[in-house]
Design a protein around this motif. Structure first.
Motif, PDB file in Angstrom:
ATOM      1  N   VAL A 205       0.828  -1.196   0.000  1.00 24.14           N
ATOM      2  CA  VAL A 205       0.000   0.000   0.000  1.00 24.14           C
ATOM      3  C   VAL A 205       0.867   1.253   0.000  1.00 24.14           C
ATOM      4  N   ALA A 206       2.038   1.191   0.683  1.00 28.31           N
ATOM      5  CA  ALA A 206       2.947   2.339   0.669  1.00 28.31           C
ATOM      6  C   ALA A 206       3.401   2.646  -0.749  1.00 28.31           C
ATOM      7  N   PHE A 207       3.716   1.585  -1.521  1.00 31.60           N
ATOM      8  CA  PHE A 207       4.075   1.771  -2.930  1.00 31.60           C
ATOM      9  C   PHE A 207       2.850   2.180  -3.735  1.00 31.60           C
ATOM     10  N   GLY A 208       1.755   1.485  -3.496  1.00 30.45           N
ATOM     11  CA  GLY A 208       0.565   1.704  -4.306  1.00 30.45           C
ATOM     12  C   GLY A 208      -0.167   2.989  -3.993  1.00 30.45           C
ATOM     13  N   GLY A 209       0.115   3.595  -2.839  1.00 28.89           N
ATOM     14  CA  GLY A 209      -0.578   4.824  -2.483  1.00 28.89           C
ATOM     15  C   GLY A 209      -0.351   5.913  -3.509  1.00 28.89           C
ATOM     16  N   TYR A 210       0.912   6.241  -3.759  1.00 33.85           N
ATOM     17  CA  TYR A 210       1.232   7.245  -4.768  1.00 33.85           C
ATOM     18  C   TYR A 210       0.830   6.770  -6.156  1.00 33.85           C
ATOM     19  N   HIS A 211       1.145   5.496  -6.446  1.00 31.05           N
ATOM     20  CA  HIS A 211       0.845   4.959  -7.775  1.00 31.05           C
ATOM     21  C   HIS A 211      -0.657   4.966  -8.039  1.00 31.05           C
ATOM     22  N   GLY A 212      -1.433   4.518  -7.061  1.00 32.17           N
ATOM     23  CA  GLY A 212      -2.878   4.470  -7.229  1.00 32.17           C
ATOM     24  C   GLY A 212      -3.484   5.847  -7.417  1.00 32.17           C
ATOM     25  N   ALA A 213      -3.043   6.815  -6.611  1.00 28.77           N
ATOM     26  CA  ALA A 213      -3.560   8.173  -6.748  1.00 28.77           C
ATOM     27  C   ALA A 213      -3.225   8.747  -8.121  1.00 28.77           C
ATOM     28  N   THR A 214      -2.022   8.418  -8.617  1.00 26.99           N
ATOM     29  CA  THR A 214      -1.610   8.879  -9.946  1.00 26.99           C
ATOM     30  C   THR A 214      -2.513   8.303 -11.025  1.00 26.99           C
ATOM     31  N   VAL A 215      -2.786   7.009 -10.942  1.00 23.58           N
ATOM     32  CA  VAL A 215      -3.590   6.349 -11.965  1.00 23.58           C
ATOM     33  C   VAL A 215      -5.039   6.842 -11.920  1.00 23.58           C
ATOM     34  N   VAL A 216      -5.550   7.094 -10.728  1.00 21.35           N
ATOM     35  CA  VAL A 216      -6.910   7.641 -10.614  1.00 21.35           C
ATOM     36  C   VAL A 216      -7.012   8.970 -11.360  1.00 21.35           C
ATOM     37  N   LEU A 217      -6.014   9.839 -11.141  1.00 27.85           N
ATOM     38  CA  LEU A 217      -6.006  11.127 -11.840  1.00 27.85           C
ATOM     39  C   LEU A 217      -5.882  10.930 -13.351  1.00 27.85           C
ATOM     40  N   LEU A 218      -5.014  10.001 -13.750  1.00 23.73           N
ATOM     41  CA  LEU A 218      -4.805   9.743 -15.182  1.00 23.73           C
ATOM     42  C   LEU A 218      -6.077   9.229 -15.845  1.00 23.73           C
ATOM     43  N   ARG A 219      -6.714   8.221 -15.234  1.00 29.08           N
ATOM     44  CA  ARG A 219      -7.919   7.634 -15.830  1.00 29.08           C
ATOM     45  C   ARG A 219      -9.068   8.645 -15.876  1.00 29.08           C
ATOM     46  N   ALA A 220      -9.175   9.461 -14.837  1.00 26.00           N
ATOM     47  CA  ALA A 220     -10.222  10.481 -14.849  1.00 26.00           C
ATOM     48  C   ALA A 220      -9.982  11.480 -15.971  1.00 26.00           C
ATOM     49  N   TYR A 221      -8.720  11.858 -16.149  1.00 26.24           N
ATOM     50  CA  TYR A 221      -8.382  12.786 -17.234  1.00 26.24           C
ATOM     51  C   TYR A 221      -8.647  12.168 -18.601  1.00 26.24           C
ATOM     52  N   GLU A 222      -8.261  10.898 -18.782  1.00 26.81           N
ATOM     53  CA  GLU A 222      -8.467  10.229 -20.068  1.00 26.81           C
ATOM     54  C   GLU A 222      -9.952  10.057 -20.390  1.00 26.81           C
ATOM     55  N   ALA A 223     -10.734   9.773 -19.367  1.00 27.51           N
ATOM     56  CA  ALA A 223     -12.160   9.525 -19.592  1.00 27.51           C
ATOM     57  C   ALA A 223     -12.968  10.801 -19.747  1.00 27.51           C
ATOM     58  N   LEU A 224     -12.451  11.912 -19.227  1.00 26.22           N
ATOM     59  CA  LEU A 224     -13.219  13.157 -19.193  1.00 26.22           C
ATOM     60  C   LEU A 224     -13.783  13.577 -20.553  1.00 26.22           C
ATOM     61  N   PRO A 225     -12.984  13.610 -21.633  1.00 27.20           N
ATOM     62  CA  PRO A 225     -13.566  14.058 -22.910  1.00 27.20           C
ATOM     63  C   PRO A 225     -14.734  13.191 -23.364  1.00 27.20           C
ATOM     64  N   TYR A 226     -14.620  11.875 -23.175  1.00 28.51           N
ATOM     65  CA  TYR A 226     -15.688  10.976 -23.618  1.00 28.51           C
ATOM     66  C   TYR A 226     -16.944  11.148 -22.771  1.00 28.51           C
ATOM     67  N   LEU A 227     -16.761  11.287 -21.475  1.00 29.04           N
ATOM     68  CA  LEU A 227     -17.911  11.446 -20.592  1.00 29.04           C
ATOM     69  C   LEU A 227     -18.615  12.785 -20.827  1.00 29.04           C
ATOM     70  N   LEU A 228     -17.823  13.847 -21.045  1.00 32.61           N
ATOM     71  CA  LEU A 228     -18.416  15.157 -21.298  1.00 32.61           C
ATOM     72  C   LEU A 228     -19.168  15.181 -22.619  1.00 32.61           C
ATOM     73  N   LEU A 229     -18.536  14.647 -23.668  1.00 31.17           N
ATOM     74  CA  LEU A 229     -19.188  14.650 -24.974  1.00 31.17           C
ATOM     75  C   LEU A 229     -20.440  13.770 -24.975  1.00 31.17           C
ATOM     76  N   GLY A 230     -20.339  12.615 -24.281  1.00 28.92           N
ATOM     77  CA  GLY A 230     -21.505  11.737 -24.201  1.00 28.92           C
ATOM     78  C   GLY A 230     -22.653  12.361 -23.451  1.00 28.92           C
ATOM     79  N   ARG A 231     -22.336  13.182 -22.460  1.00 29.05           N
ATOM     80  CA  ARG A 231     -23.384  13.820 -21.643  1.00 29.05           C
ATOM     81  C   ARG A 231     -23.926  15.079 -22.315  1.00 29.05           C
ATOM     82  N   MET A 232     -23.033  15.882 -22.943  1.00 27.36           N
ATOM     83  CA  MET A 232     -23.443  17.177 -23.488  1.00 27.36           C
ATOM     84  C   MET A 232     -23.945  17.082 -24.931  1.00 27.36           C
ATOM     85  N   PHE A 233     -23.462  16.083 -25.650  1.00 27.32           N
ATOM     86  CA  PHE A 233     -23.858  15.963 -27.060  1.00 27.32           C
ATOM     87  C   PHE A 233     -24.521  14.612 -27.310  1.00 27.32           C
TER      88      PHE A 233
END
Length: 487
Positions: A205-233
């Motif tokens: 968990v000590a290793f995965g803490g930073y890694h997990g938080a990083t991946v959460v931010l990355l996946r949210a950023y990657e998914a954002l355009p698709y989720l916004l376009l799917g919701r708004m258009f």
């Protein structure tokens, strides 16, 4: 052949097989399903990607980078990943109706339910493949990945033809996960690793803490355009952006996709042996840009025939998106190298700090652009990717003691090679009255000229990649000669 070169060869073959099967699948399915149907699956995959990133708080990369690895480390890793995956699967099952209602897409609910089952099956191969990569046993890794790619590709095409629509992708996910799990168990039938244990969960968990938080931010950023376009258009807009992004990532996957699984174990080995990573990092950048940059420039110039060949004429609306995003991707040349460099040096906290800076700012840029439509979202990457590249390079420079001049030095040859590669396509475009919508046969001719210009540029600049190509050709001739001489 050294262990690193052998691993690179096997991993590259594995990734190229997956790439070919994936694009064959995309090309066929894009002619069967509509952008809206594909858009539903993209929205579902984006949601799953964000939720699944939570599992990275117990990343299997812990097994690769750990100096001394015990059975308890392995069992604890699997146990923590299992707990998180069960929680993710339960969350998807419970939230599926609400998410489907939020996007006014009832089809999302069954998609998410089926994928939640696939995630549990996928966990088996994730654990075993991490151990095989640590041991540099990339032959078995390649076979397992190719089995999963083949199962997923065949399932997607067959089910799409049978009328399963967007659910073809969900069933294919399950088929791929099952195939990989079976092959992984055959290659390493050590069932003791699946026995629950939490003895060393704190280190993980000590290793995965930073890694997990990083991946959460990355996946949210990657998914954002698709989720916004799917919701708004509409799902159609999501499907178009998804295909544009996939096409622009093609050079990356072709060029360094096969090397990525090898880079982290190789860099980690260098660090354990007390060697500096500056030289291999800069050399990798020099080789990558000589391949990636020419490919992206040609993609921007020849987007019309490329889209027509890969996706079909019904996807012509993807062309202007690809033209912009391919140019923006020129700045992403170091992205696949930065992560393994920092992880191998134990700088996982730097990766998190980088993510904490770039992803919220990038998401804000894309979010603002989404109010102005699909083309604006694509154009926002002209700001987003250079910004990410600058921040990433600042962090890497501090860790491996590089100057900006050190980074610029290996890039000038690649710039010249890119220019000579673009001469052929530009000549064809000029000869046709500056039209970018070239017919397929003219696009193929322009591509051949680009290849000749690329080789010429490598030779004129005495680029290190030219010597590597000559060595590869010499090895191939030697291998063919040996096979012919065999009784």
């Amino acid at each position: 052949m050294s262990a690193i070169k052998r691993a690179l060869l096997l991993s590259t073959g594995d990734r190229y097989f997956a790439l070919v099967t994936n694009f064959a699948t995309v090309s066929i399915v894009s002619r069967i399903l509509s952008p809206g149907e594909i858009g539903v699956s993209v929205i579902g995959a984006a949601i799953v990607g964000i939720v699944l990133s939570i599992k990275e708080f117990a990343s299997s990369n812990f097994l690769i980078q750990r100096g001394e690895l015990s059975r308890n480390d392995i069992r604890s890793t699997f146990t923590v990943m299992l707990i998180l995956t069960l929680a993710i699967a339960a969350a998807l099952l419970l939230a599926a109706p609400w998410l489907a209602s939020a996007y006014e897409e009832p089809q999302l609910a069954p998609y998410l339910r089926l994928v939640s089952v696939a995630l549990l099956v996928e966990l088996i191969s994730t654990q075993i493949l991490a151990l095989l990569r640590r041991d540099m046993v990339f032959g078995k890794v390649a076979i397992t990945n190719m089995a999963g790619a083949a199962a997923g590709s065949i399932s997607t095409i067959v089910l799409a033809l049978l009328g399963f629509s967007y659910m073809s992708f969900a069933w294919a996910w399950l088929a791929s996960a099952t195939a990989m799990a079976l092959f992984a168990i055959v290659f390493r039938p050590h069932f003791w690793m699946f026995k629950p244990s939490l003895r060393h969960w704190r280190e993980m968990v000590a290793f995965g803490g930073y890694h997990g938080a990083t991946v959460v931010l990355l996946r949210a950023y990657e998914a954002l355009p698709y989720l916004l376009l799917g919701r708004m258009f509409s799902p159609d807009a999501t499907g178009l952006l998804s295909r544009a992004n996939m096409i622009c990532q093609l050079p990356d996957k072709l060029i360094i996709g096969g090397a990525v699984p090898v880079v982290l174990p190789a860099f980690a080995t260098e660090v354990r042996q007390g060697r500096d990573l500056k030289h291999p990092y800069l050399k990798a950048i020099e080789l990558v840009t000589a391949l990636q940059w020419p490919a992206l420039v040609c993609l921007a110039l020849l987007a019309h025939p490329v889209i027509h060949i890969l996706l079909g004429p019904q996807w012509k609306d993807v062309v202007p998106l690809v033209q912009v995003m391919a140019i923006a991707s020129l700045f992403a040349f170091s992205f696949e190298l930065n992560y393994p460099v920092l992880v191998s040096m134990g700088a996982i906290s730097d990766i998190f700090r980088r993510a904490l800076i770039i992803f919220p700012v990038s998401a804000a840029m894309i979010g603002a652009a989404s109010f102005f439509g699909l083309q604006a979202v694509a154009s926002s990457f002209l700001l987003v990717i250079p910004f990410q590249a600058f921040v990433s390079m600042l962090i890497v420079r501090r860790r491996i003691a590089m100057q900006w001049a050190d980074i610029a030095a290996p890039l000038w040859r690649s710039s010249v090679v890119t220019a000579t590669t673009a001469l052929g396509p530009l000549a064809v475009i000029m000869a046709t009255g500056f039209r970018l919508d070239l017919p397929i046969w003219q696009g193929i001719f322009a591509g051949c000229l680009a290849g000749a210009g690329w080789v010429m540029g490598l030779k004129l600049t005495r680029h290190p990649l030219f010597d590597e190509l000559l060595k590869t050709l010499s090895l191939r001739r030697f291998a063919v000669q040996q096979l012919r001489e065999m009784p």
